[in-house]
Structure formats: structure tokens, C-alpha cells
Design a protein around this motif. Structure first.
Motif, PDB file in Angstrom:
ATOM      1  N   GLN A   1       0.764  -1.038  -0.023  1.00  0.00           N
ATOM      2  CA  GLN A   1      -0.071   0.091   0.028  1.00  0.00           C
ATOM      3  C   GLN A   1       0.864   1.374  -0.092  1.00  0.00           C
ATOM      4  O   GLN A   1       0.247   2.384   0.198  1.00  0.00           O
ATOM      5  CB  GLN A   1      -0.866  -0.086   1.161  1.00  0.00           C
ATOM      6  N   GLY A   2       2.394   1.133  -0.074  1.00  0.00           N
ATOM      7  CA  GLY A   2       3.126   2.300  -0.386  1.00  0.00           C
ATOM      8  C   GLY A   2       3.454   2.920   1.092  1.00  0.00           C
ATOM      9  O   GLY A   2       3.588   4.124   1.142  1.00  0.00           O
ATOM     10  N   LYS A   3       3.482   1.989   2.097  1.00  0.00           N
ATOM     11  CA  LYS A   3       3.827   2.824   3.456  1.00  0.00           C
ATOM     12  C   LYS A   3       5.336   2.212   3.572  1.00  0.00           C
ATOM     13  O   LYS A   3       5.598   1.081   3.431  1.00  0.00           O
ATOM     14  CB  LYS A   3       3.174   2.132   4.674  1.00  0.00           C
ATOM     15  N   VAL A   4       6.128   2.978   4.059  1.00  0.00           N
ATOM     16  CA  VAL A   4       7.633   3.002   4.153  1.00  0.00           C
ATOM     17  C   VAL A   4       7.763   2.842   5.716  1.00  0.00           C
ATOM     18  O   VAL A   4       7.338   3.719   6.427  1.00  0.00           O
ATOM     19  CB  VAL A   4       8.512   4.331   3.676  1.00  0.00           C
ATOM     20  N   PHE A   5       8.418   1.676   5.983  1.00  0.00           N
ATOM     21  CA  PHE A   5       9.024   1.547   7.330  1.00  0.00           C
ATOM     22  C   PHE A   5      10.444   1.357   7.376  1.00  0.00           C
ATOM     23  O   PHE A   5      10.949   0.908   6.712  1.00  0.00           O
ATOM     24  CB  PHE A   5       8.274  -0.006   7.749  1.00  0.00           C
ATOM     25  N   VAL A   6      10.965   2.091   8.500  1.00  0.00           N
ATOM     26  CA  VAL A   6      12.395   2.258   8.576  1.00  0.00           C
ATOM     27  C   VAL A   6      12.421   1.796  10.126  1.00  0.00           C
ATOM     28  O   VAL A   6      12.149   2.550  11.042  1.00  0.00           O
ATOM     29  CB  VAL A   6      13.231   3.536   8.274  1.00  0.00           C
ATOM     30  N   LEU A   7      13.187   0.730  10.250  1.00  0.00           N
ATOM     31  CA  LEU A   7      13.116  -0.003  11.641  1.00  0.00           C
ATOM     32  C   LEU A   7      14.446  -0.090  12.259  1.00  0.00           C
ATOM     33  O   LEU A   7      15.380  -0.676  11.253  1.00  0.00           O
ATOM     34  CB  LEU A   7      12.342  -1.565  11.605  1.00  0.00           C
ATOM     35  N   ARG A   8      14.612   0.126  13.362  1.00  0.00           N
ATOM     36  CA  ARG A   8      15.817  -0.155  14.192  1.00  0.00           C
ATOM     37  C   ARG A   8      16.195  -1.759  14.170  1.00  0.00           C
ATOM     38  O   ARG A   8      15.052  -2.486  14.054  1.00  0.00           O
ATOM     39  CB  ARG A   8      16.123   0.475  15.195  1.00  0.00           C
ATOM     40  N   PRO A   9      17.254  -2.195  14.398  1.00  0.00           N
ATOM     41  CA  PRO A   9      17.577  -3.722  14.559  1.00  0.00           C
ATOM     42  C   PRO A   9      16.835  -4.312  15.675  1.00  0.00           C
ATOM     43  O   PRO A   9      16.434  -5.419  15.836  1.00  0.00           O
ATOM     44  CB  PRO A   9      19.114  -3.831  15.075  1.00  0.00           C
ATOM     45  N   ASP A  10      16.314  -3.553  16.578  1.00  0.00           N
ATOM     46  CA  ASP A  10      15.398  -4.028  17.625  1.00  0.00           C
ATOM     47  C   ASP A  10      14.080  -4.069  17.551  1.00  0.00           C
ATOM     48  O   ASP A  10      13.205  -4.376  18.269  1.00  0.00           O
ATOM     49  CB  ASP A  10      15.724  -3.235  19.388  1.00  0.00           C
ATOM     50  N   GLY A  11      13.705  -3.763  16.360  1.00  0.00           N
ATOM     51  CA  GLY A  11      12.349  -3.927  15.677  1.00  0.00           C
ATOM     52  C   GLY A  11      11.398  -2.519  16.059  1.00  0.00           C
ATOM     53  O   GLY A  11      10.284  -2.289  15.560  1.00  0.00           O
ATOM     54  N   SER A  12      12.044  -1.460  16.946  1.00  0.00           N
ATOM     55  CA  SER A  12      11.426  -0.244  16.991  1.00  0.00           C
ATOM     56  C   SER A  12      11.602   0.608  15.649  1.00  0.00           C
ATOM     57  O   SER A  12      12.378   0.535  14.805  1.00  0.00           O
ATOM     58  CB  SER A  12      12.057   0.708  18.108  1.00  0.00           C
ATOM     59  N   THR A  13      10.721   1.580  15.762  1.00  0.00           N
ATOM     60  CA  THR A  13      10.362   2.367  14.369  1.00  0.00           C
ATOM     61  C   THR A  13      11.258   3.545  14.526  1.00  0.00           C
ATOM     62  O   THR A  13      11.254   4.473  15.344  1.00  0.00           O
ATOM     63  CB  THR A  13       8.985   2.651  14.101  1.00  0.00           C
ATOM     64  N   ALA A  14      12.195   3.780  13.520  1.00  0.00           N
ATOM     65  CA  ALA A  14      12.723   5.118  13.227  1.00  0.00           C
ATOM     66  C   ALA A  14      12.119   5.956  12.555  1.00  0.00           C
ATOM     67  O   ALA A  14      11.876   7.437  13.298  1.00  0.00           O
ATOM     68  CB  ALA A  14      14.329   4.822  12.155  1.00  0.00           C
ATOM     69  N   TRP A  15      11.126   5.625  11.441  1.00  0.00           N
ATOM     70  CA  TRP A  15      10.153   6.528  11.149  1.00  0.00           C
ATOM     71  C   TRP A  15       9.152   5.770   9.865  1.00  0.00           C
ATOM     72  O   TRP A  15       9.942   4.649   9.494  1.00  0.00           O
ATOM     73  CB  TRP A  15      10.806   7.819  10.248  1.00  0.00           C
TER      74      TRP A  15
END
Length: 182
Positions: free
Chosen positions: A111-125
Motif C-alpha cells: 500500500q506504499g507505506k515505508v517502514f524504517v526499523l531499527r535492529p530491535d524492531g522499533s520504528t525510526a520513521w
């Protein structure tokens, strides 16, 4: 170590991600997508990378469970599971997109959503475009400014967007190829 997405048989409800031994092709470990979430696109092509910087190789894949999952490449032990808003059709990217010296996992769902995740799974943005995508995104220093950017293309609209490492949109081109970007 080869890793593949395979159909166990002709039944759509029996798809799995399989790690194969390089010496003889025997199955080392597998991850089966639960039948309730299984479709022909159950698992996208995997990425092989050390996403967490621990010196061991990992396997990352998005699934129709609407998650990105990381497994230890040798053991198949699940190390990370992070929710998406829809299924991911493309391979996850492992790169230092934010420029902080640590690797992130970059995933774009259909659906065009960008996920940038840290190695621990938390969201950077995250950033939502609400445009269907099945084109493989890319991370590189596209504008030669010394920092990484993320390029994302969309089906139907043919739009191509370039995002800075912090998620701000640098630019969007409307249908630069006058067709869908796949």
C-alpha cells in the motif's frame, strides 16, 4: 546458504521460506506461513544480511502475515518480528539510511507505506504514500550529497519518490517513465 520461497505442493495454503544446506541442498530449516495468511505471495524474496551488526548472517523476509521477520541464517531462530500495515511484496533492505552509523531495516508494503526499523524492531520513521507498490525500493547516495536516500516507485501512478534518510520527501516525479514502476 541458499534460501528460497517454495510451494510445498500445489496448494496455496502450503508455502514456506526454506534454508538449504550448500553442500547437498538438504533443508536446514524452514518457516511456514500459517495457512490462514497463505496466498501465492506468502513471502517475498528474502534478504541475506547482518541486520543487527552482531557478526552473524540473518535472513529477512516480509510475509502476507503483514510482518517483516528476521531469522538466524544457520539456525532459523526467529530474532525479530515487526508489524506492517499490509503485506510486503519486496525484499527488505538493510542499510544505514538514517546516517547514524547503525543499520536499519527498510520495508515498503504493497500500500506504499515505508517502514524504517531499527535492529530491535522499533520504528525510526514511517511515511505513507497510499499508492500500490511492488517495485523494489533502493537505498543509495542518489544525489551525491554524502548521505543515503531511499527511492520508491509506484504502480499505476508511475510516480517515483526520493526520500532523505530522515523520511522527508526530497522530490516526487509524476510518471517519469509514463507507466507503472515495477
Amino acid at each position: 546458504m541458499p534460501v528460497a520461497v517454495i510451494a510445498v505442493d500445489s496448494a496455496i495454503s502450503r508455502r514456506k521460506l526454506v534454508a538449504l544446506g550448500a553442500a547437498n541442498g538438504s533443508e536446514t530449516w524452514n518457516y511456514g506461513v500459517p495457512p490462514a495468511d497463505c496466498t501465492i505471495h506468502s513471502s517475498a524474496d528474502p534478504t541475506i544480511a547482518d541486520y543487527d551488526g552482531d557478526g552473524t548472517t540473518d535472513v529477512l523476509a516480509t510475509t502476507t502475515e503483514e510482518v517483516v521477520v528476521a531469522f538466524g541464517a544457520r539456525t532459523g531462530t526467529e530474532e525479530l518480528r515487526a508489524n506492517l500495515s499490509d503485506y510486503g511484496y519486496t525484499r527488505p533492505i538493510v542499510a544505514d539510511l538514517t546516517g547514524d552509523g547503525a543499520r536499519e531495516i527498510v520495508v515498503v508494503d504493497v500500500q506504499g507505506k515505508v517502514f524504517v526499523l531499527r535492529p530491535d524492531g522499533s520504528t525510526a520513521w514511517t511515511r505513507s504514500f497510499s499508492l500500490y507498490t511492488n517495485a523494489q525500493p533502493a537505498v543509495a547516495d542518489f544525489d551525491a550529497d554524502g548521505g543515503p536516500e531511499l527511492a520508491v516507485g509506484f504502480v499505476g501512478s508511475g510516480n517515483l519518490s526520493l526520500l532523505n534518510g530522515n523520511g522527508t520527501r526530497q522530490w516526487t516525479l509524476g510518471a517519469p517513465v509514463s507507466s507503472s514502476i515495477t
